[in-house]
Design a protein around this motif. Structure first.
Motif, PDB file in Angstrom:
ATOM      1  N   ILE A  68       0.821  -1.199   0.000  1.00  0.00           N
ATOM      2  CA  ILE A  68       0.000   0.000   0.000  1.00  0.00           C
ATOM      3  C   ILE A  68       0.865   1.264   0.000  1.00  0.00           C
ATOM      4  O   ILE A  68       0.548   2.237  -0.641  1.00  0.00           O
ATOM      5  CB  ILE A  68      -0.956  -0.003   1.218  1.00  0.00           C
ATOM      6  N   ARG A  71       3.323   1.175  -4.346  1.00  0.00           N
ATOM      7  CA  ARG A  71       2.648   0.264  -5.272  1.00  0.00           C
ATOM      8  C   ARG A  71       3.571  -0.299  -6.337  1.00  0.00           C
ATOM      9  O   ARG A  71       3.189  -1.166  -7.093  1.00  0.00           O
ATOM     10  CB  ARG A  71       1.462   0.970  -5.916  1.00  0.00           C
ATOM     11  N   THR A  94      -1.534 -11.517  -4.116  1.00  0.00           N
ATOM     12  CA  THR A  94      -2.594 -11.771  -5.092  1.00  0.00           C
ATOM     13  C   THR A  94      -3.819 -12.431  -4.481  1.00  0.00           C
ATOM     14  O   THR A  94      -4.945 -12.076  -4.824  1.00  0.00           O
ATOM     15  CB  THR A  94      -2.077 -12.638  -6.254  1.00  0.00           C
ATOM     16  N   LEU A  97      -4.598 -10.270  -0.428  1.00  0.00           N
ATOM     17  CA  LEU A  97      -4.878  -8.851  -0.593  1.00  0.00           C
ATOM     18  C   LEU A  97      -5.686  -8.542  -1.847  1.00  0.00           C
ATOM     19  O   LEU A  97      -6.076  -7.403  -2.069  1.00  0.00           O
ATOM     20  CB  LEU A  97      -3.566  -8.050  -0.622  1.00  0.00           C
ATOM     21  N   ALA A  98      -5.907  -9.547  -2.692  1.00  0.00           N
ATOM     22  CA  ALA A  98      -6.690  -9.405  -3.932  1.00  0.00           C
ATOM     23  C   ALA A  98      -6.146  -8.289  -4.817  1.00  0.00           C
ATOM     24  O   ALA A  98      -6.879  -7.454  -5.324  1.00  0.00           O
ATOM     25  CB  ALA A  98      -8.169  -9.180  -3.626  1.00  0.00           C
ATOM     26  N   MET A  99      -4.808  -8.268  -5.004  1.00  0.00           N
ATOM     27  CA  MET A  99      -4.185  -7.246  -5.837  1.00  0.00           C
ATOM     28  C   MET A  99      -3.584  -7.890  -7.074  1.00  0.00           C
ATOM     29  O   MET A  99      -3.236  -9.063  -7.061  1.00  0.00           O
ATOM     30  CB  MET A  99      -3.110  -6.500  -5.050  1.00  0.00           C
ATOM     31  N   TRP A 162       0.920  -2.256  -8.219  1.00  0.00           N
ATOM     32  CA  TRP A 162      -0.093  -3.130  -7.645  1.00  0.00           C
ATOM     33  C   TRP A 162      -1.379  -2.336  -7.501  1.00  0.00           C
ATOM     34  O   TRP A 162      -1.377  -1.209  -7.039  1.00  0.00           O
ATOM     35  CB  TRP A 162       0.352  -3.629  -6.273  1.00  0.00           C
ATOM     36  N   LYS A 163      -2.476  -2.925  -7.942  1.00  0.00           N
ATOM     37  CA  LYS A 163      -3.794  -2.300  -7.804  1.00  0.00           C
ATOM     38  C   LYS A 163      -4.731  -3.327  -7.201  1.00  0.00           C
ATOM     39  O   LYS A 163      -4.674  -4.510  -7.521  1.00  0.00           O
ATOM     40  CB  LYS A 163      -4.351  -1.896  -9.188  1.00  0.00           C
ATOM     41  N   HIS A 164      -5.613  -2.863  -6.327  1.00  0.00           N
ATOM     42  CA  HIS A 164      -6.601  -3.765  -5.740  1.00  0.00           C
ATOM     43  C   HIS A 164      -7.607  -4.126  -6.813  1.00  0.00           C
ATOM     44  O   HIS A 164      -7.945  -3.315  -7.672  1.00  0.00           O
ATOM     45  CB  HIS A 164      -7.296  -3.094  -4.548  1.00  0.00           C
ATOM     46  N   SER A 165      -8.099  -5.350  -6.791  1.00  0.00           N
ATOM     47  CA  SER A 165      -8.978  -5.824  -7.860  1.00  0.00           C
ATOM     48  C   SER A 165     -10.242  -5.001  -7.984  1.00  0.00           C
ATOM     49  O   SER A 165     -10.785  -4.863  -9.065  1.00  0.00           O
ATOM     50  CB  SER A 165      -9.321  -7.303  -7.650  1.00  0.00           C
ATOM     51  N   THR A 166     -10.745  -4.409  -6.893  1.00  0.00           N
ATOM     52  CA  THR A 166     -11.952  -3.571  -7.004  1.00  0.00           C
ATOM     53  C   THR A 166     -11.665  -2.272  -7.726  1.00  0.00           C
ATOM     54  O   THR A 166     -12.544  -1.694  -8.341  1.00  0.00           O
ATOM     55  CB  THR A 166     -12.524  -3.248  -5.608  1.00  0.00           C
TER      56      THR A 166
END
Length: 171
Positions: A68, A71, A94, A97-99, A162-166
């Motif tokens: 966080i 990134r 992945t 953290l769903a990233m 890195w980006k969160h999947s949402t």
């Protein structure tokens, strides 16, 4: 239940039955196919259960994840920071953290004042030519062209973040 967690329970089951690491890896690969976690991870979880670990859940970690704050951090840097291997770091980022790692978007450079001025001069010359010669437009050949100024030696992988999947769905 996530597929990784399901695989961990299967590893625990195989270890409890007395299967070797090789037998466990073969069974996990047979059951999960292409979605199987890496061999190193299977071995790590097998040894954790062999050494008395009872939970297949990931350990809770205090504080905000390193990802966080930066990134652009790599799996290797994460692994070194929390003292785990790179495969486990990748899985944590992945799965837990769903990233996802995505390449930075291309952003064209803004024109300099000199470039803007040159475009105005060329446009004015074109308008003057059109006004003085009505057939001038018939002599113009157009092409679709892009100009990119500057040089950035950063590779696509280095510029990825890195980006969160949402957040991926909204962009």
């Amino acid at each position: 239940m996530t597929e990784r967690l399901e695989q961990r329970y299967c590893i625990k089951f195989c270890q409890k039955l007395g299967d070797s690491q090789v037998e466990t890896i073969r069974k996990i690969r047979s059951a999960f196919g292409d979605d199987t976690m890496g061999i190193t991870q299977i071995k790590e979880w097998f040894n954790r259960f062999k050494n008395g670990r009872t939970s297949a859940e990931s350990e809770p970690r205090s504080g905000r994840p390193v990802v966080i704050r930066d990134r652009r951090v790599t799996n290797r840097e994460i692994a070194e920071e929390v003292d785990i291997n790179t495969f486990a770091a990748h899985s944590d980022v992945t799965e837990d953290l769903a990233m996802k790692r995505v390449a930075a978007k291309f952003v064209p450079k803004l024109l300099t004042a000199e470039q803007k001025e040159r475009r105005v001069e060329v446009s004015q010359d074109m308008l003057d030519s059109i006004n003085s010669d009505p057939d001038f437009m018939n002599t113009i050949i157009t092409v679709d062209e892009s100009w990119v100024y500057g040089y950035d030696p950063e590779t696509k992988m280095q510029s990825s973040q890195w980006k969160h999947s949402t957040l991926l769905d909204s962009n």
